[in-house]
Scaffold this motif. Structure first.
Motif, PDB file in Angstrom:
ATOM      1  N   THR A  88      38.466 100.994  47.471  1.00 12.01           N
ATOM      2  CA  THR A  88      39.364 102.318  47.812  1.00 12.01           C
ATOM      3  C   THR A  88      38.167 103.124  48.818  1.00 12.01           C
ATOM      4  O   THR A  88      36.950 102.699  48.875  1.00 12.01           O
ATOM      5  N   ARG A  89      38.411 104.328  49.009  1.00  9.83           N
ATOM      6  CA  ARG A  89      37.635 104.839  50.038  1.00  9.83           C
ATOM      7  C   ARG A  89      36.337 105.396  49.033  1.00  9.83           C
ATOM      8  O   ARG A  89      35.119 105.667  49.816  1.00  9.83           O
ATOM      9  N   ASP A  90      36.428 105.639  48.042  1.00  6.59           N
ATOM     10  CA  ASP A  90      35.510 105.914  47.160  1.00  6.59           C
ATOM     11  C   ASP A  90      34.747 105.007  46.404  1.00  6.59           C
ATOM     12  O   ASP A  90      34.046 104.944  45.281  1.00  6.59           O
ATOM     13  N   ASN A  91      34.778 103.629  47.162  1.00 10.09           N
ATOM     14  CA  ASN A  91      34.120 102.459  46.726  1.00 10.09           C
ATOM     15  C   ASN A  91      34.463 101.783  45.472  1.00 10.09           C
ATOM     16  O   ASN A  91      33.366 101.541  44.730  1.00 10.09           O
ATOM     17  N   SER A  92      35.651 102.051  44.906  1.00 10.55           N
ATOM     18  CA  SER A  92      36.136 101.268  43.710  1.00 10.55           C
ATOM     19  C   SER A  92      36.927 100.189  43.947  1.00 10.55           C
ATOM     20  O   SER A  92      38.185 100.225  44.643  1.00 10.55           O
ATOM     21  N   PRO A  93      36.652  99.142  43.276  1.00 12.48           N
ATOM     22  CA  PRO A  93      37.466  97.842  43.796  1.00 12.48           C
ATOM     23  C   PRO A  93      38.763  97.750  42.888  1.00 12.48           C
ATOM     24  O   PRO A  93      38.648  98.227  41.661  1.00 12.48           O
ATOM     25  N   VAL A  94      39.883  97.414  43.514  1.00 14.48           N
ATOM     26  CA  VAL A  94      41.238  97.294  42.861  1.00 14.48           C
ATOM     27  C   VAL A  94      41.775  96.191  43.121  1.00 14.48           C
ATOM     28  O   VAL A  94      41.593  95.578  44.216  1.00 14.48           O
ATOM     29  N   THR A  95      42.820  95.902  42.533  1.00 10.00           N
ATOM     30  CA  THR A  95      43.583  94.675  42.735  1.00 10.00           C
ATOM     31  C   THR A  95      45.041  95.197  42.898  1.00 10.00           C
ATOM     32  O   THR A  95      45.629  95.895  41.851  1.00 10.00           O
ATOM     33  N   ALA A  96      45.944  94.927  43.784  1.00 12.92           N
ATOM     34  CA  ALA A  96      47.284  95.593  43.907  1.00 12.92           C
ATOM     35  C   ALA A  96      48.009  94.464  44.501  1.00 12.92           C
ATOM     36  O   ALA A  96      47.899  93.408  45.223  1.00 12.92           O
ATOM     37  N   ASP A  97      49.464  94.320  44.217  1.00 14.48           N
ATOM     38  CA  ASP A  97      50.520  93.605  44.655  1.00 14.48           C
ATOM     39  C   ASP A  97      51.540  94.261  44.686  1.00 14.48           C
ATOM     40  O   ASP A  97      52.035  95.622  44.229  1.00 14.48           O
ATOM     41  N   ALA A  98      52.601  93.692  45.613  1.00 15.10           N
ATOM     42  CA  ALA A  98      53.813  94.509  46.062  1.00 15.10           C
ATOM     43  C   ALA A  98      54.884  93.616  46.241  1.00 15.10           C
ATOM     44  O   ALA A  98      54.921  92.404  46.279  1.00 15.10           O
ATOM     45  N   VAL A  99      56.261  94.146  46.295  1.00 13.96           N
ATOM     46  CA  VAL A  99      57.288  93.763  46.690  1.00 13.96           C
ATOM     47  C   VAL A  99      57.945  94.213  48.019  1.00 13.96           C
ATOM     48  O   VAL A  99      58.294  95.363  47.990  1.00 13.96           O
ATOM     49  N   VAL A 100      58.431  93.540  49.169  1.00 18.55           N
ATOM     50  CA  VAL A 100      58.859  93.923  50.128  1.00 18.55           C
ATOM     51  C   VAL A 100      60.369  93.334  50.277  1.00 18.55           C
ATOM     52  O   VAL A 100      60.665  92.414  50.165  1.00 18.55           O
ATOM     53  N   TYR A 101      61.405  94.293  50.696  1.00 18.26           N
ATOM     54  CA  TYR A 101      62.605  94.026  50.740  1.00 18.26           C
ATOM     55  C   TYR A 101      63.100  94.053  52.391  1.00 18.26           C
ATOM     56  O   TYR A 101      62.872  95.095  52.786  1.00 18.26           O
ATOM     57  N   ILE A 102      63.496  92.723  52.920  1.00 14.81           N
ATOM     58  CA  ILE A 102      63.672  92.805  54.256  1.00 14.81           C
ATOM     59  C   ILE A 102      65.124  92.289  54.620  1.00 14.81           C
ATOM     60  O   ILE A 102      65.786  91.916  53.647  1.00 14.81           O
ATOM     61  N   VAL A 132      45.873 100.196  53.749  1.00 16.78           N
ATOM     62  CA  VAL A 132      46.650 101.553  52.942  1.00 16.78           C
ATOM     63  C   VAL A 132      45.747 101.782  51.606  1.00 16.78           C
ATOM     64  O   VAL A 132      45.110 103.071  51.772  1.00 16.78           O
ATOM     65  N   ILE A 133      45.212 100.985  50.904  1.00 17.19           N
ATOM     66  CA  ILE A 133      44.630 101.254  49.777  1.00 17.19           C
ATOM     67  C   ILE A 133      43.057 101.603  50.220  1.00 17.19           C
ATOM     68  O   ILE A 133      42.428 102.478  49.766  1.00 17.19           O
ATOM     69  N   GLY A 134      42.570 100.970  51.238  1.00 15.35           N
ATOM     70  CA  GLY A 134      41.218 101.347  51.814  1.00 15.35           C
ATOM     71  C   GLY A 134      41.044 102.577  52.350  1.00 15.35           C
ATOM     72  O   GLY A 134      39.917 103.202  52.036  1.00 15.35           O
ATOM     73  N   ASP A 135      42.249 103.266  52.496  1.00 16.62           N
ATOM     74  CA  ASP A 135      42.031 104.525  53.202  1.00 16.62           C
ATOM     75  C   ASP A 135      42.260 105.583  52.008  1.00 16.62           C
ATOM     76  O   ASP A 135      42.316 107.109  52.280  1.00 16.62           O
ATOM     77  N   MET A 136      42.526 105.330  50.806  1.00 13.15           N
ATOM     78  CA  MET A 136      42.781 106.386  49.821  1.00 13.15           C
ATOM     79  C   MET A 136      41.824 106.283  48.777  1.00 13.15           C
ATOM     80  O   MET A 136      40.858 105.132  48.584  1.00 13.15           O
ATOM     81  N   GLU A 137      41.539 107.233  48.027  1.00 10.38           N
ATOM     82  CA  GLU A 137      40.795 107.377  46.679  1.00 10.38           C
ATOM     83  C   GLU A 137      41.337 106.558  45.541  1.00 10.38           C
ATOM     84  O   GLU A 137      42.447 106.274  45.686  1.00 10.38           O
ATOM     85  N   LEU A 138      40.483 106.286  44.457  1.00 10.80           N
ATOM     86  CA  LEU A 138      41.051 105.568  43.436  1.00 10.80           C
ATOM     87  C   LEU A 138      42.145 106.261  42.638  1.00 10.80           C
ATOM     88  O   LEU A 138      43.163 105.752  42.200  1.00 10.80           O
ATOM     89  N   ASP A 139      41.839 107.700  42.406  1.00  7.11           N
ATOM     90  CA  ASP A 139      42.753 108.445  41.766  1.00  7.11           C
ATOM     91  C   ASP A 139      44.036 108.444  42.183  1.00  7.11           C
ATOM     92  O   ASP A 139      45.077 108.547  41.756  1.00  7.11           O
ATOM     93  N   ASP A 140      44.119 108.685  43.721  1.00  9.53           N
ATOM     94  CA  ASP A 140      45.299 108.580  44.565  1.00  9.53           C
ATOM     95  C   ASP A 140      46.113 107.246  44.440  1.00  9.53           C
ATOM     96  O   ASP A 140      47.470 107.240  44.514  1.00  9.53           O
ATOM     97  N   THR A 141      45.347 106.017  44.512  1.00  9.99           N
ATOM     98  CA  THR A 141      45.905 104.790  44.234  1.00  9.99           C
ATOM     99  C   THR A 141      46.734 104.693  42.852  1.00  9.99           C
ATOM    100  O   THR A 141      47.698 103.835  42.850  1.00  9.99           O
ATOM    101  N   LEU A 142      46.113 105.357  41.963  1.00  4.92           N
ATOM    102  CA  LEU A 142      46.593 105.278  40.623  1.00  4.92           C
ATOM    103  C   LEU A 142      47.963 106.199  40.545  1.00  4.92           C
ATOM    104  O   LEU A 142      48.840 105.893  39.778  1.00  4.92           O
TER     105      LEU A 142
END
Length: 384
Positions: A88-102, A132-142
């Motif tokens: 994240t932008r405040d240097n907090s490592p996170v792991t994320a996954d998603a689902v895309v509907y096409i 997108v996650i790299g442009d946000m802070e940890l609190d915003d990603t959560l």
């Protein structure tokens, strides 16, 4: 009539073999010419590698042996985006996954513009998720999942439109911080909860103290008002009692004086004297209550004075009924026949006998004889 001659075919006969081959070729050719497309699919037809057209659902005739059909599912498809590690932008490592509907909107573009549209969309979604996650802070990603979903969908729209693919929705399923960050967040949350608990406890104690002080204040005010009212009522009671005692003492004193005066009048009435001496106090009180005792009005000049009426309680308090009885007895005893007393005195002076009681002898009673002698001073004083 000639009979038909049946010539039996041998397995090794060339004619039979050719016929079987031709039949097989015809069957294979028909099979290659017929193409069935499902209702939810579209088929891209190529002949000798050249794109010809899209095949509609149903039965389609295509050139045999030189045609190829590539089918595309026109329904909404789900693509799983593998877990991505990002910072994240405040240097907090996170792991994320998603689902895309096409959904494939143009099968021709999906066939000609991209090699494998599903793999292409999945790879593009992975890179977009990390960006997108790299442009946000940890609190915003959560906490701001909806914003992440919208940004990823917007980033995927432009390149996928060129492929004939529409991104209908993107959902981030999970954003997991690293273990150290998770422990720090738990400690922060615990500290925050303890702080809030202490604040709430302090506020509760302050509120309780305020309520208690307010209750004590109201209690003191009510107690003071009660004491004040009690003192007022007690003072009023003392005043009323003092007035009643004074009035009672005054009435009893006047009654005592009147009783003593009436006793004196009674004693005087029993004597032979016709002259009565009344105390000034008794005469003033008798004059004041005379109109009540006589039961009649008193006239003063031309003015008519109406007698006052006392209720039973007041009459009993001052003893008016007793006074009336005593005055009546005095008046009855004080009635003296002065003329008879003078005749009796003359008879005694002349030496005549006096009859019993208040009468005299027959001569005096008839008035036949009269004495010219003047009464002596002694007789005058006795008559008086």
């Amino acid at each position: 009539m000639n009979a038909l001659t049946v010539v039996p075919l041998q397995l090794g006969d060339p004619t039979m073999i050719v016929g079987l081959v031709v039949l097989a070729i015809v069957a294979i050719t028909v099979w290659q010419m017929v193409e069935i497309v499902d209702a939810y699919n579209r088929g891209a037809l190529t002949v000798f590698g050249e794109y010809r057209k899209l095949l509609d659902p149903g039965l389609n005739i295509v050139p045999p042996f030189v045609s190829r059909v590539h089918t595309f599912d026109m329904r909404t498809q789900t693509l799983d985006v593998p877990s991505q590690e990002a910072i994240t932008r405040d240097n907090s490592p996170v792991t994320a996954d998603a689902v895309v509907y096409i959904r494939v909107m143009d099968a021709k573009r999906a066939f000609l513009e991209v090699e494998n549209y599903q793999r292409a969309v999945s790879n593009l979604a992975q890179t977009t998720l990390r960006a997108v996650i790299g442009d946000m802070e940890l609190d915003d990603t959560l906490s701001r999942r909806e914003m992440i979903n919208e940004r990823i969908r917007t980033e995927l729209d432009e390149p996928t439109d060129e492929w004939g693919i529409r991104v209908e929705s993107v959902e981030v399923r999970e954003v997991t911080p690293s273990r150290g960050v998770t422990d720090a967040m738990e400690q922060q949350t615990s500290a925050e909860r303890r702080r809030r608990a202490m604040i709430l406890e302090a506020q509760g104690e302050r509120r309780s103290a305020v309520e208690k002080a307010e209750g004590d204040k109201q209690s003191d005010i009510i107690r003071a008002q009660g004491e004040k009212q009690s003192q007022i009522l007690e003072a009023q009671g003392d005043a009323i009692s003092t007035v009643l005692r004074a009035r009672s003492a005054e009435s009893m004193g006047e009654r005592a004086i009147i009783d003593m005066g009436m006793d004196t009048l009674k004693e005087i009435g029993q004597s032979e004297s016709t002259t009565f001496v009344l105390p000034q106090e008794l005469t003033s009180m008798v004059g004041r209550y005379g109109k009540h005792l006589s039961g009649s009005d008193v006239s003063v000049g031309d003015a008519q004075l109406e007698s006052l009426e006392f209720d039973d309680e007041t009459r009993e308090l001052i003893g008016l009924d007793d006074i009336a009885e005593m005055i009546g007895e005095i008046d009855a005893e004080a009635e003296v026949d002065l003329e008879a007393m003078e005749q009796q005195a003359k008879a005694i002076q002349e030496g005549k006998d006096v009859g019993p009681g208040t009468g005299i002898d027959s001569d005096v009673a008839d008035g036949s004889e009269e004495s010219d002698t003047e009464p002596t001073p002694e007789s005058d004083s006795r008559s008086e």
